[in-house]
Write a protein that holds these residues in place. Structure first.
Motif, PDB file in Angstrom:
ATOM      1  N   VAL A 109       0.842  -1.207   0.000  1.00 50.81           N
ATOM      2  CA  VAL A 109       0.000   0.000   0.000  1.00 50.81           C
ATOM      3  C   VAL A 109       0.875   1.253   0.000  1.00 50.81           C
ATOM      4  O   VAL A 109       1.920   1.296   0.654  1.00 50.81           O
ATOM      5  N   ILE A 110       0.424   2.223  -0.762  1.00 48.57           N
ATOM      6  CA  ILE A 110       1.061   3.558  -0.741  1.00 48.57           C
ATOM      7  C   ILE A 110      -0.046   4.519  -0.342  1.00 48.57           C
ATOM      8  O   ILE A 110      -1.049   4.668  -1.060  1.00 48.57           O
ATOM      9  N   ASN A 111       0.092   5.125   0.831  1.00 46.58           N
ATOM     10  CA  ASN A 111      -0.992   5.969   1.337  1.00 46.58           C
ATOM     11  C   ASN A 111      -0.406   7.076   2.207  1.00 46.58           C
ATOM     12  O   ASN A 111       0.532   6.848   2.977  1.00 46.58           O
ATOM     13  N   ALA A 112      -0.972   8.283   2.090  1.00 45.09           N
ATOM     14  CA  ALA A 112      -0.461   9.438   2.828  1.00 45.09           C
ATOM     15  C   ALA A 112      -0.770   9.355   4.320  1.00 45.09           C
ATOM     16  O   ALA A 112      -0.111  10.010   5.136  1.00 45.09           O
ATOM     17  N   ASP A 113      -1.775   8.567   4.675  1.00 45.46           N
ATOM     18  CA  ASP A 113      -2.214   8.502   6.068  1.00 45.46           C
ATOM     19  C   ASP A 113      -1.703   7.209   6.724  1.00 45.46           C
ATOM     20  O   ASP A 113      -2.156   6.113   6.376  1.00 45.46           O
ATOM     21  N   ALA A 114      -0.797   7.377   7.686  1.00 43.70           N
ATOM     22  CA  ALA A 114      -0.196   6.197   8.340  1.00 43.70           C
ATOM     23  C   ALA A 114      -1.239   5.358   9.080  1.00 43.70           C
ATOM     24  O   ALA A 114      -0.999   4.185   9.371  1.00 43.70           O
ATOM     25  N   ASP A 115      -2.392   5.964   9.389  1.00 42.03           N
ATOM     26  CA  ASP A 115      -3.440   5.212  10.101  1.00 42.03           C
ATOM     27  C   ASP A 115      -4.452   4.555   9.157  1.00 42.03           C
ATOM     28  O   ASP A 115      -5.455   3.992   9.625  1.00 42.03           O
ATOM     29  N   ALA A 116      -4.227   4.628   7.862  1.00 42.58           N
ATOM     30  CA  ALA A 116      -5.183   4.000   6.926  1.00 42.58           C
ATOM     31  C   ALA A 116      -5.257   2.506   7.215  1.00 42.58           C
ATOM     32  O   ALA A 116      -4.224   1.850   7.422  1.00 42.58           O
ATOM     33  N   PRO A 117      -6.470   1.943   7.251  1.00 43.67           N
ATOM     34  CA  PRO A 117      -6.627   0.518   7.626  1.00 43.67           C
ATOM     35  C   PRO A 117      -5.845  -0.445   6.725  1.00 43.67           C
ATOM     36  O   PRO A 117      -5.518  -1.549   7.146  1.00 43.67           O
ATOM     37  N   PHE A 118      -5.546  -0.021   5.497  1.00 43.72           N
ATOM     38  CA  PHE A 118      -4.833  -0.920   4.586  1.00 43.72           C
ATOM     39  C   PHE A 118      -3.503  -1.384   5.174  1.00 43.72           C
ATOM     40  O   PHE A 118      -3.048  -2.514   4.934  1.00 43.72           O
ATOM     41  N   PHE A 119      -2.862  -0.532   5.971  1.00 44.74           N
ATOM     42  CA  PHE A 119      -1.544  -0.903   6.514  1.00 44.74           C
ATOM     43  C   PHE A 119      -1.628  -2.142   7.418  1.00 44.74           C
ATOM     44  O   PHE A 119      -0.658  -2.848   7.590  1.00 44.74           O
ATOM     45  N   LYS A 120      -2.815  -2.395   7.980  1.00 42.25           N
ATOM     46  CA  LYS A 120      -2.965  -3.563   8.878  1.00 42.25           C
ATOM     47  C   LYS A 120      -2.916  -4.883   8.106  1.00 42.25           C
ATOM     48  O   LYS A 120      -2.558  -5.915   8.656  1.00 42.25           O
ATOM     49  N   ALA A 153      -1.439  -5.070   4.895  1.00 49.74           N
ATOM     50  CA  ALA A 153      -0.401  -5.028   3.858  1.00 49.74           C
ATOM     51  C   ALA A 153       0.869  -5.752   4.312  1.00 49.74           C
ATOM     52  O   ALA A 153       1.193  -5.785   5.505  1.00 49.74           O
ATOM     53  N   ASP A 154       1.569  -6.340   3.351  1.00 51.68           N
ATOM     54  CA  ASP A 154       2.877  -6.936   3.647  1.00 51.68           C
ATOM     55  C   ASP A 154       3.948  -5.851   3.645  1.00 51.68           C
ATOM     56  O   ASP A 154       4.920  -5.925   4.386  1.00 51.68           O
ATOM     57  N   TYR A 155       3.781  -4.868   2.772  1.00 53.05           N
ATOM     58  CA  TYR A 155       4.699  -3.731   2.704  1.00 53.05           C
ATOM     59  C   TYR A 155       3.868  -2.462   2.575  1.00 53.05           C
ATOM     60  O   TYR A 155       2.854  -2.449   1.881  1.00 53.05           O
ATOM     61  N   GLY A 156       4.310  -1.417   3.240  1.00 48.58           N
ATOM     62  CA  GLY A 156       3.570  -0.163   3.142  1.00 48.58           C
ATOM     63  C   GLY A 156       4.515   1.018   3.023  1.00 48.58           C
ATOM     64  O   GLY A 156       5.596   1.019   3.600  1.00 48.58           O
ATOM     65  N   VAL A 157       4.096   2.013   2.246  1.00 49.30           N
ATOM     66  CA  VAL A 157       4.860   3.257   2.147  1.00 49.30           C
ATOM     67  C   VAL A 157       3.927   4.381   2.567  1.00 49.30           C
ATOM     68  O   VAL A 157       2.857   4.559   1.976  1.00 49.30           O
ATOM     69  N   VAL A 158       4.312   5.120   3.612  1.00 49.45           N
ATOM     70  CA  VAL A 158       3.506   6.259   4.036  1.00 49.45           C
ATOM     71  C   VAL A 158       4.032   7.475   3.290  1.00 49.45           C
ATOM     72  O   VAL A 158       5.208   7.831   3.427  1.00 49.45           O
ATOM     73  N   GLY A 159       3.195   8.082   2.493  1.00 47.79           N
ATOM     74  CA  GLY A 159       3.643   9.260   1.765  1.00 47.79           C
ATOM     75  C   GLY A 159       2.698   9.614   0.639  1.00 47.79           C
ATOM     76  O   GLY A 159       1.688   8.933   0.403  1.00 47.79           O
ATOM     77  N   ASP A 160       3.062  10.669  -0.056  1.00 49.73           N
ATOM     78  CA  ASP A 160       2.238  11.217  -1.127  1.00 49.73           C
ATOM     79  C   ASP A 160       2.444  10.406  -2.416  1.00 49.73           C
ATOM     80  O   ASP A 160       3.558  10.341  -2.947  1.00 49.73           O
ATOM     81  N   ALA A 161       1.356   9.827  -2.881  1.00 49.48           N
ATOM     82  CA  ALA A 161       1.435   8.985  -4.092  1.00 49.48           C
ATOM     83  C   ALA A 161       1.998   9.772  -5.275  1.00 49.48           C
ATOM     84  O   ALA A 161       2.682   9.202  -6.129  1.00 49.48           O
ATOM     85  N   PHE A 162       1.711  11.090  -5.298  1.00 53.14           N
ATOM     86  CA  PHE A 162       2.155  11.892  -6.445  1.00 53.14           C
ATOM     87  C   PHE A 162       3.677  12.057  -6.471  1.00 53.14           C
ATOM     88  O   PHE A 162       4.253  12.360  -7.497  1.00 53.14           O
ATOM     89  N   GLU A 163       4.299  11.858  -5.314  1.00 49.00           N
ATOM     90  CA  GLU A 163       5.779  11.899  -5.276  1.00 49.00           C
ATOM     91  C   GLU A 163       6.353  10.497  -5.445  1.00 49.00           C
ATOM     92  O   GLU A 163       7.326  10.291  -6.169  1.00 49.00           O
ATOM     93  N   ILE A 164       5.753   9.535  -4.761  1.00 52.40           N
ATOM     94  CA  ILE A 164       6.346   8.188  -4.681  1.00 52.40           C
ATOM     95  C   ILE A 164       6.179   7.393  -5.974  1.00 52.40           C
ATOM     96  O   ILE A 164       7.125   6.774  -6.463  1.00 52.40           O
TER      97      ILE A 164
END
Ligand code: FAD
Length: 317
Positions: free
Chosen positions: A282-293, A295-306
């Motif tokens: 998952v790539i999501n700006a919000d570290a608390d987004a439920p997807f992180f629970k 996901a095997d790998y997660g990137v917290v940040g702005d999708a438009f940059e990453i």
């Protein structure tokens, strides 16, 4: 006695699910001292299946069966099962096979279990583990009939190569004209270069992408990975992407090797449809987004940059 698998193909190639079924069948055959037969309908050169443990391939070549026809296909498979005295008949959980498998089970008075996700827990009694409640739980089913029909979940069993060869044989089932009164034309809407159903890798975008004008981020990343593109439900509801791309509980199920979610929160209805995927990123700006629970790998940040950076790196590989 043998184990029969229905080996699906498309565009002159076996689907990956055909090799998964062959690997699954070979494992059971090894424990029971039986052989594995595959049935193909207007399929490609059969030898590829030998490399995954199939001993014999029955090829049905028929102009009448070029378009998918659930009743006629089921009839052909039933006749192949009878010819081979097959006690276990295996299907994959593709849309086509999920139409055919119950028809074959009824015709053979066989017990049927769909959504099977592992090798049988035991062969006697015959007990299988299945996904239940949109993949949120497991259930166990015992089949007591002599003949058993199973639909195996995609990606439930890894590919196992063996160095066998498969004998090939023409098989001509007798077809019932009554099954051809209704002509079904099947077509899968292809929005990316790879279809969601067959994709090994899926790149999926959510409302976090702000609008359809930004979908080049998803498409470029998908192109760099040879992936299919998908989206969350609100994205298709808003008309940013076609409904054929919507995945989740009310959309298409995804059982890819790699599922990359960009700007998707990870609502339970979305996760229900992608749970069978092996590796979830998952790539999501919000570290608390439920997807992180989940996901095997997660990137917290702005999708438009990453995402553009990730795409550029992948292009260099
Ligand atoms: P949002 O919930 O709006 O999330 C957007 C995410 O993007 C947020 O987590 C946010 O942090 C992130 N974000 C924002 N900006 C950025 C940025 N610049 N970079 C990175 N991240 C960013 N949904 C489905 O998907 N499939 C279904 O099958 C489905 N079926 C449903 C059935 C029912 C009966 C119901 C009630 C709902 C269903 N839903 C389904 C809807 C589901 O509940 C969610 O509303 C939906 O999945 C949310 O979509 P989303 O994650 O794209 O949007």
């Amino acid at each position: 006695m043998s184990i029969l698998i229905y080996a699906e193909s498309a565009d002159g190639k076996f689907k990956k699910t055909a090799f998964e079924l062959a690997s699954y069948a070979k494992k059971i055959a090894g424990e029971t001292g039986t052989t594995v037969t595959a049935l193909t309908i207007n399929g490609p050169e059969a030898s590829a299946l030998g490399a995954y443990g199939v001993d014999k391939v029955l090829n049905v070549k028929s102009d009448k069966l070029t378009a998918f026809n659930a009743k006629a296909y089921a009839d052909a498979i039933k006749q192949a099962a009878q010819k081979e005295s097959a006690k276990i008949i295996l299907f994959s959980s593709t849309t086509d096979s999920l139409y055919i498998a119950p028809l074959v089970a009824v015709a053979l008075e066989a017990g049927y279990a769909s959504n099977v996700v592992a090798l049988p827990e035991s062969l006697s009694p015959f007990r299988v583990k299945r996904n239940a409640f949109s993949n949120k739980a497991f259930s166990f089913t015992e089949i007591s009939t002599d003949v058993k029909v199973l639909a195996i979940g995609k990606n439930s069993f890894g590919l196992v190569e063996s160095n066998g060869t498969a004998a090939s044989e023409e098989f001509t089932p007798s077809l019932n004209d009554n099954d051809f009164y209704v002509k079904v034309e099947s077509s899968e809407k292809v929005t990316g270069k790879v279809t969601i159903a067959d994709a090994e890798v899926v790149v999926s975008g959510g409302r976090g992408l702000k609008g359809p004008e930004n979908w080049n981020l998803i498409e470029d990343l998908a192109a760099a990975l040879g992936a299919a593109t998908a989206c969350s439900k609100p994205v298709s509801d808003l008309g940013w992407r076609p409904h054929s791309e919507h995945v989740g509980q009310t959309g298409k199920p995804v059982a890819a090797n790699l599922y990359i979610a960009v700007g998707i929160s990870g609502a339970i209805q979305h996760i229900a449809g992608i749970n069978s995927s092996k590796v979830k990123v998952v790539i999501n700006a919000d570290a608390d987004a439920p997807f992180f629970k989940v996901a095997d790998y997660g990137v917290v940040g702005d999708a438009f940059e990453i995402v553009p950076k990730l795409t550029e790196k992948l292009k260099l590989l």
